[in-house]
Enzyme design. Sequence first.
Site, PDB file in Angstrom:
ATOM      1  N   LYS A  32       0.855  -1.196   0.000  1.00 24.39           N
ATOM      2  CA  LYS A  32       0.000   0.000   0.000  1.00 24.39           C
ATOM      3  C   LYS A  32       0.886   1.238   0.000  1.00 24.39           C
ATOM      4  CE  LYS A  32      -2.195   1.983   3.597  1.00 24.39           C
ATOM      5  NZ  LYS A  32      -2.130   3.460   3.452  1.00 24.39           N
ATOM      6  N   ASP A  61      -3.552   4.361  -1.781  1.00 29.44           N
ATOM      7  CA  ASP A  61      -4.484   4.847  -0.749  1.00 29.44           C
ATOM      8  C   ASP A  61      -4.433   6.379  -0.697  1.00 29.44           C
ATOM      9  OD1 ASP A  61      -6.076   5.088   1.519  1.00 29.44           O
ATOM     10  OD2 ASP A  61      -4.481   4.488   2.907  1.00 29.44           O
ATOM     11  N   LEU A  62      -5.137   7.006  -1.632  1.00 29.25           N
ATOM     12  CA  LEU A  62      -5.113   8.478  -1.690  1.00 29.25           C
ATOM     13  C   LEU A  62      -6.331   9.096  -1.011  1.00 29.25           C
ATOM     14  CD1 LEU A  62      -3.764   9.065  -5.315  1.00 29.25           C
ATOM     15  CD2 LEU A  62      -2.502   8.915  -3.157  1.00 29.25           C
ATOM     16  N   LYS A  63      -7.292   8.287  -0.610  1.00 25.35           N
ATOM     17  CA  LYS A  63      -8.487   8.771   0.116  1.00 25.35           C
ATOM     18  C   LYS A  63      -9.068  10.001  -0.566  1.00 25.35           C
ATOM     19  CE  LYS A  63      -6.792   7.038   4.575  1.00 25.35           C
ATOM     20  NZ  LYS A  63      -5.382   6.766   4.224  1.00 25.35           N
ATOM     21  N   LEU A  64      -9.461   9.817  -1.820  1.00 27.76           N
ATOM     22  CA  LEU A  64      -9.983  10.951  -2.595  1.00 27.76           C
ATOM     23  C   LEU A  64     -11.274  11.470  -1.967  1.00 27.76           C
ATOM     24  CD1 LEU A  64      -9.338   9.425  -6.133  1.00 27.76           C
ATOM     25  CD2 LEU A  64      -7.928  11.100  -4.924  1.00 27.76           C
ATOM     26  N   HIS A  65     -11.430  12.780  -1.975  1.00 27.66           N
ATOM     27  CA  HIS A  65     -12.611  13.397  -1.347  1.00 27.66           C
ATOM     28  C   HIS A  65     -12.795  14.778  -1.975  1.00 27.66           C
ATOM     29  CE1 HIS A  65     -14.819  14.225   2.760  1.00 27.66           C
ATOM     30  NE2 HIS A  65     -15.561  14.513   1.699  1.00 27.66           N
ATOM     31  N   ASP A  66     -13.698  14.875  -2.969  1.00 31.05           N
ATOM     32  CA  ASP A  66     -13.920  16.151  -3.653  1.00 31.05           C
ATOM     33  C   ASP A  66     -15.267  16.044  -4.368  1.00 31.05           C
ATOM     34  OD1 ASP A  66     -13.461  18.662  -5.004  1.00 31.05           O
ATOM     35  OD2 ASP A  66     -11.309  18.301  -4.851  1.00 31.05           O
ATOM     36  N   ILE A  67     -15.592  17.006  -5.174  1.00 31.38           N
ATOM     37  CA  ILE A  67     -16.865  16.918  -5.889  1.00 31.38           C
ATOM     38  C   ILE A  67     -16.773  15.791  -6.933  1.00 31.38           C
ATOM     39  CG2 ILE A  67     -17.459  19.350  -5.489  1.00 31.38           C
ATOM     40  CD1 ILE A  67     -16.645  19.925  -8.407  1.00 31.38           C
ATOM     41  N   PRO A  68     -17.918  15.219  -7.330  1.00 26.54           N
ATOM     42  CA  PRO A  68     -17.888  14.051  -8.229  1.00 26.54           C
ATOM     43  C   PRO A  68     -17.070  14.265  -9.506  1.00 26.54           C
ATOM     44  CG  PRO A  68     -20.100  14.350  -7.345  1.00 26.54           C
ATOM     45  CD  PRO A  68     -19.298  15.535  -6.878  1.00 26.54           C
ATOM     46  N   HIS A  69     -17.213  15.412 -10.141  1.00 29.13           N
ATOM     47  CA  HIS A  69     -16.501  15.672 -11.396  1.00 29.13           C
ATOM     48  C   HIS A  69     -14.980  15.589 -11.183  1.00 29.13           C
ATOM     49  CE1 HIS A  69     -15.566  17.557 -15.236  1.00 29.13           C
ATOM     50  NE2 HIS A  69     -14.793  18.414 -14.590  1.00 29.13           N
ATOM     51  N   THR A 117      -9.300   4.878  11.580  1.00 29.61           N
ATOM     52  CA  THR A 117      -8.992   4.062  12.763  1.00 29.61           C
ATOM     53  C   THR A 117      -8.249   4.860  13.844  1.00 29.61           C
ATOM     54  OG1 THR A 117      -7.009   3.305  11.618  1.00 29.61           O
ATOM     55  CG2 THR A 117      -8.939   1.885  11.499  1.00 29.61           C
ATOM     56  N   ARG A 177      -2.538  -4.344  15.111  1.00 31.12           N
ATOM     57  CA  ARG A 177      -1.388  -4.317  16.007  1.00 31.12           C
ATOM     58  C   ARG A 177      -1.187  -5.695  16.634  1.00 31.12           C
ATOM     59  NH1 ARG A 177      -0.393  -0.633  13.512  1.00 31.12           N
ATOM     60  NH2 ARG A 177       0.301   1.436  14.079  1.00 31.12           N
ATOM     61  N   GLN A 186      -3.071   4.822  16.396  1.00 31.92           N
ATOM     62  CA  GLN A 186      -4.274   4.012  16.143  1.00 31.92           C
ATOM     63  C   GLN A 186      -5.110   3.909  17.415  1.00 31.92           C
ATOM     64  OE1 GLN A 186      -5.195   3.155  13.269  1.00 31.92           O
ATOM     65  NE2 GLN A 186      -3.369   2.976  11.973  1.00 31.92           N
ATOM     66  N   ARG A 207       3.679   0.301  10.381  1.00 34.30           N
ATOM     67  CA  ARG A 207       4.825   0.397  11.284  1.00 34.30           C
ATOM     68  C   ARG A 207       5.228  -0.900  11.988  1.00 34.30           C
ATOM     69  NH1 ARG A 207       2.317   5.913  13.466  1.00 34.30           N
ATOM     70  NH2 ARG A 207       0.502   4.755  12.707  1.00 34.30           N
TER      71      ARG A 207
HETATM   72  O1  LIG Z   1      -8.795   4.394   8.782  1.00 35.69           O
HETATM   73  C1  LIG Z   1      -7.656   4.281   8.293  1.00 35.69           C
HETATM   74  C2  LIG Z   1      -7.409   4.379   6.936  1.00 35.69           C
HETATM   75  C3  LIG Z   1      -6.131   4.212   6.463  1.00 35.69           C
HETATM   76  N1  LIG Z   1      -5.119   3.966   7.307  1.00 35.69           N
HETATM   77  C4  LIG Z   1      -3.768   3.777   6.719  1.00 35.69           C
HETATM   78  O2  LIG Z   1      -3.285   2.486   7.075  1.00 35.69           O
HETATM   79  C5  LIG Z   1      -1.912   2.546   7.408  1.00 35.69           C
HETATM   80  C6  LIG Z   1      -1.722   2.060   8.811  1.00 35.69           C
HETATM   81  O3  LIG Z   1      -0.360   2.156   9.179  1.00 35.69           O
HETATM   82  P1  LIG Z   1       0.174   1.677  10.613  1.00 35.69           P
HETATM   83  O4  LIG Z   1       1.619   2.085  10.570  1.00 35.69           O
HETATM   84  O5  LIG Z   1      -0.027   0.192  10.683  1.00 35.69           O
HETATM   85  O6  LIG Z   1      -0.594   2.408  11.653  1.00 35.69           O
HETATM   86  C7  LIG Z   1      -1.458   3.972   7.169  1.00 35.69           C
HETATM   87  O7  LIG Z   1      -0.891   4.036   5.882  1.00 35.69           O
HETATM   88  C8  LIG Z   1      -2.739   4.775   7.184  1.00 35.69           C
HETATM   89  O8  LIG Z   1      -2.685   5.883   6.320  1.00 35.69           O
HETATM   90  C9  LIG Z   1      -5.348   3.872   8.649  1.00 35.69           C
HETATM   91  O9  LIG Z   1      -4.425   3.650   9.462  1.00 35.69           O
HETATM   92  N2  LIG Z   1      -6.621   4.020   9.104  1.00 35.69           N
END
Ligand SMILES: O=c1ccn([C@@H]2O[C@H](COP(=O)(O)O)[C@@H](O)[C@H]2O)c(=O)[nH]1
Length: 227
Positions: A32, A61-69, A117, A177, A186, A207
């Site tokens: 990821k 994992d860019l977590k896009l969040h904007d208007i639909p277009h 999380t 973990r 977390q 991590r």
């Molecule tokens: O809710 C979320 C969404 C994404 N993440 C991503 O997962 C990893 C977790 O990394 P750790 O080092 O195991 O904590 C990280 O890239 C976050 O951006 C998330 O933790 N929680």
Amino acid sequence: MTNPVFVAVDTADLARAENLVRQLSGLVGGIKLGLQFWNAHGPAGVRQVRAALGSERLFLDLKLHDIPHTVRGAVESLAPLGVDLLTVHAAGGRDMMRAAKDAAGPDVQVVGVTVLTSMAEPDLEDIGIDDSAELQVARLADLSRTAGLDGIVCSPLEVEQRRAAWPDGVFVVPGIRPEGAAMDDQKRAMPPRAALEAGATILVIGRPITSAADPAAAARAIAQSLA
Ligand SMILES: O=c1ccn([C@@H]2O[C@H](COP(=O)(O)O)[C@@H](O)[C@H]2O)c(=O)[nH]1
């Protein structure tokens, strides 16, 4: 069993990322890449990491969040990278999620981030949500499903109930973990085996693997705990 562990390679150091990918090849199911890597290296960096992969899947994992277009255009721009999995924030709403999935097509899984999380109930209150994390995840999971996404990102604490409501959904679960590991930032977390047994499809682990003295040994120990 397909290896459910996707390692979060959160670094701005391209050589370190490639090195981790090579060390972990064959020990994890996917890699990821997130915002830190993307902001430092963009599409060229993703291509370079891709070239270092073995059979592992690639999750951007860019977590896009904007208007639909805008989100549609962003997803279309990512198409040449050939990633397997993408994230959008479910809170962006139904139309935004529909646009993302429509642009991604059937071969790229798009999952909706529900409640991060790193957040617990007091953090939800801070942003005006008085419901429990469980209820807010349920709400955003239903929205993601009816918008046509492939699944959601949620914590291990919610995955069992969400899986029951969406049996063929893809459940991407960070907040993993191993027993005794530092929680870092977390707040809703569980050990890998418990999360898998609760119904996770993908365990996102950063991590605990990448900061270990021997990342390959850490990944092997996690794989053994799942066997
Ligand atoms: O809710 C979320 C969404 C994404 N993440 C991503 O997962 C990893 C977790 O990394 P750790 O080092 O195991 O904590 C990280 O890239 C976050 O951006 C998330 O933790 N929680």
